[in-house]
Design a protein around this motif. Structure first.
Motif, PDB file in Angstrom:
ATOM      1  N   ILE A 272       0.834  -1.212   0.000  1.00  0.00           N
ATOM      2  CA  ILE A 272       0.000   0.000   0.000  1.00  0.00           C
ATOM      3  C   ILE A 272       0.867   1.260   0.000  1.00  0.00           C
ATOM      4  O   ILE A 272       0.418   2.334  -0.390  1.00  0.00           O
ATOM      5  N   SER A 273       2.125   1.135   0.375  1.00  0.00           N
ATOM      6  CA  SER A 273       3.040   2.285   0.407  1.00  0.00           C
ATOM      7  C   SER A 273       3.050   3.077  -0.906  1.00  0.00           C
ATOM      8  O   SER A 273       2.908   4.308  -0.890  1.00  0.00           O
ATOM      9  N   PRO A 274       3.179   2.407  -2.068  1.00  0.00           N
ATOM     10  CA  PRO A 274       3.156   3.181  -3.321  1.00  0.00           C
ATOM     11  C   PRO A 274       1.841   3.921  -3.555  1.00  0.00           C
ATOM     12  O   PRO A 274       1.833   5.033  -4.081  1.00  0.00           O
ATOM     13  N   ARG A 275       0.735   3.330  -3.121  1.00  0.00           N
ATOM     14  CA  ARG A 275      -0.561   4.003  -3.285  1.00  0.00           C
ATOM     15  C   ARG A 275      -0.609   5.282  -2.454  1.00  0.00           C
ATOM     16  O   ARG A 275      -1.136   6.304  -2.902  1.00  0.00           O
ATOM     17  N   ALA A 276      -0.051   5.221  -1.253  1.00  0.00           N
ATOM     18  CA  ALA A 276       0.035   6.418  -0.409  1.00  0.00           C
ATOM     19  C   ALA A 276       0.932   7.455  -1.096  1.00  0.00           C
ATOM     20  O   ALA A 276       0.634   8.651  -1.079  1.00  0.00           O
ATOM     21  N   ALA A 277       2.010   6.983  -1.718  1.00  0.00           N
ATOM     22  CA  ALA A 277       2.929   7.884  -2.427  1.00  0.00           C
ATOM     23  C   ALA A 277       2.231   8.567  -3.601  1.00  0.00           C
ATOM     24  O   ALA A 277       2.417   9.765  -3.828  1.00  0.00           O
ATOM     25  N   TRP A 278       1.404   7.802  -4.339  1.00  0.00           N
ATOM     26  CA  TRP A 278       0.685   8.388  -5.476  1.00  0.00           C
ATOM     27  C   TRP A 278      -0.258   9.492  -5.003  1.00  0.00           C
ATOM     28  O   TRP A 278      -0.335  10.557  -5.606  1.00  0.00           O
TER      29      TRP A 278
ATOM     30  N   ILE B 214      22.660   7.800  -8.890  1.00  0.00           N
ATOM     31  CA  ILE B 214      23.727   6.796  -8.965  1.00  0.00           C
ATOM     32  C   ILE B 214      23.229   5.366  -8.773  1.00  0.00           C
ATOM     33  O   ILE B 214      23.917   4.430  -9.145  1.00  0.00           O
ATOM     34  N   ASN B 215      22.033   5.229  -8.209  1.00  0.00           N
ATOM     35  CA  ASN B 215      21.489   3.882  -8.021  1.00  0.00           C
ATOM     36  C   ASN B 215      20.748   3.419  -9.264  1.00  0.00           C
ATOM     37  O   ASN B 215      20.488   4.195 -10.165  1.00  0.00           O
ATOM     38  N   ASP B 216      20.378   2.169  -9.268  1.00  0.00           N
ATOM     39  CA  ASP B 216      19.704   1.587 -10.419  1.00  0.00           C
ATOM     40  C   ASP B 216      18.204   1.899 -10.339  1.00  0.00           C
ATOM     41  O   ASP B 216      17.401   1.030 -10.035  1.00  0.00           O
TER      42      ASP B 216
ATOM     43  N   HIS C  83      11.875   2.460  -1.326  1.00  0.00           N
ATOM     44  CA  HIS C  83      12.669   1.715  -2.303  1.00  0.00           C
ATOM     45  C   HIS C  83      11.843   1.011  -3.378  1.00  0.00           C
ATOM     46  O   HIS C  83      12.392   0.618  -4.400  1.00  0.00           O
ATOM     47  N   LEU C  84      10.542   0.853  -3.185  1.00  0.00           N
ATOM     48  CA  LEU C  84       9.729   0.223  -4.229  1.00  0.00           C
ATOM     49  C   LEU C  84       9.616   1.198  -5.406  1.00  0.00           C
ATOM     50  O   LEU C  84       9.288   2.365  -5.215  1.00  0.00           O
ATOM     51  N   ASP C  85       9.907   0.715  -6.615  1.00  0.00           N
ATOM     52  CA  ASP C  85       9.921   1.582  -7.804  1.00  0.00           C
ATOM     53  C   ASP C  85       8.690   2.479  -7.905  1.00  0.00           C
ATOM     54  O   ASP C  85       8.808   3.673  -8.188  1.00  0.00           O
ATOM     55  N   SER C  86       7.524   1.893  -7.668  1.00  0.00           N
ATOM     56  CA  SER C  86       6.295   2.667  -7.856  1.00  0.00           C
ATOM     57  C   SER C  86       6.074   3.698  -6.746  1.00  0.00           C
ATOM     58  O   SER C  86       5.200   4.550  -6.861  1.00  0.00           O
ATOM     59  N   ALA C  87       6.878   3.660  -5.688  1.00  0.00           N
ATOM     60  CA  ALA C  87       6.811   4.691  -4.643  1.00  0.00           C
ATOM     61  C   ALA C  87       7.955   5.689  -4.794  1.00  0.00           C
ATOM     62  O   ALA C  87       7.824   6.851  -4.419  1.00  0.00           O
ATOM     63  N   VAL C  88       9.080   5.242  -5.363  1.00  0.00           N
ATOM     64  CA  VAL C  88      10.240   6.129  -5.544  1.00  0.00           C
ATOM     65  C   VAL C  88       9.890   7.266  -6.508  1.00  0.00           C
ATOM     66  O   VAL C  88      10.218   8.423  -6.255  1.00  0.00           O
ATOM     67  N   ARG C  89       9.204   6.941  -7.608  1.00  0.00           N
ATOM     68  CA  ARG C  89       8.880   7.960  -8.605  1.00  0.00           C
ATOM     69  C   ARG C  89       8.094   9.126  -7.999  1.00  0.00           C
ATOM     70  O   ARG C  89       8.478  10.281  -8.171  1.00  0.00           O
TER      71      ARG C  89
END
Length: 190
Positions: A48-54, A130-132, A82-88
């Motif tokens: 759910i973390s990425p959904r909160a980020a969105w 610098i990270n992937d 660190h989850l891609d969909s939350a990093v953006r």
């Protein structure tokens, strides 16, 4: 609404603009939910973390100044995401903050975004560079670092170094953005 109730609500958030906007407006209408939203956002291993980020990104896009009382908590924890969909979305919020800070139009971010916040943003943006990471967080970070380089003279040389080093291995979108940023930095020196 409790944190648990908000967590349940976030199950209904999807990639659609309507859903993100609906929940962003819910948060704007109830600013007391912002700390709860951030708490969920920083449950970094939770789906759910990425959904909160969105939702947080959309809220900031609609009303960035709502973040001011929460800048300490946001900037102190954003590096954990660190989850891609939350990093953006986190990278996008950083870009929103930096753009508002350097805006010619006076706003409350200019007094609310303190040096300690800007330094945390610099740190996380360089990490993204610098990270992937995917292209979007790198692109938002490039823009943020370019602007922050106006006040921190060590940033531009470091940024150019990273952009030139990674240039060949990146996507065409990265290359286009990198060329643009390098040209702006090098053009400023001459």
């Amino acid at each position: 609404m409790t944190t648990a109730q908000l967590y349940q609500e976030l199950n209904y958030v999807n990639h659609s603009r309507e859903k993100r906007l609906y929940y962003a407006n819910l948060i704007i209408d109830h600013p007391d939910l912002i700390p709860k939203l951030l708490e969920i956002l920083f449950m970094v291993d939770d789906k759910i973390s990425p959904r909160a980020a969105w939702v947080f990104e959309f809220m900031c896009g609609e009303n960035l100044e709502e973040i001011i009382p929460h800048l300490d908590f946001f900037t102190e924890n954003m590096h954990k995401v660190h989850l891609d969909s939350a990093v953006r979305p986190v990278a996008k919020v950083c870009e929103y903050l930096v753009k508002a800070y350097y805006s010619k139009t006076e706003n409350r971010i200019q007094s609310g975004l303190l040096p300690k916040h800007r330094e945390k943003i610099i740190e996380v943006c360089f990490d993204y560079m610098i990270n992937d990471e995917k292209i979007a967080p790198k692109a938002y970070s490039m823009n943020s670092l370019f602007l922050l380089g106006k006040d921190y003279d060590w940033i531009h040389p470091e940024l150019v170094l990273i952009l030139e080093r990674d240039f060949q291995m990146q996507s065409s979108g990265f290359k286009a953005r990198a060329r643009h940023i390098i040209k702006k930095i090098k053009g400023k020196k001459s």
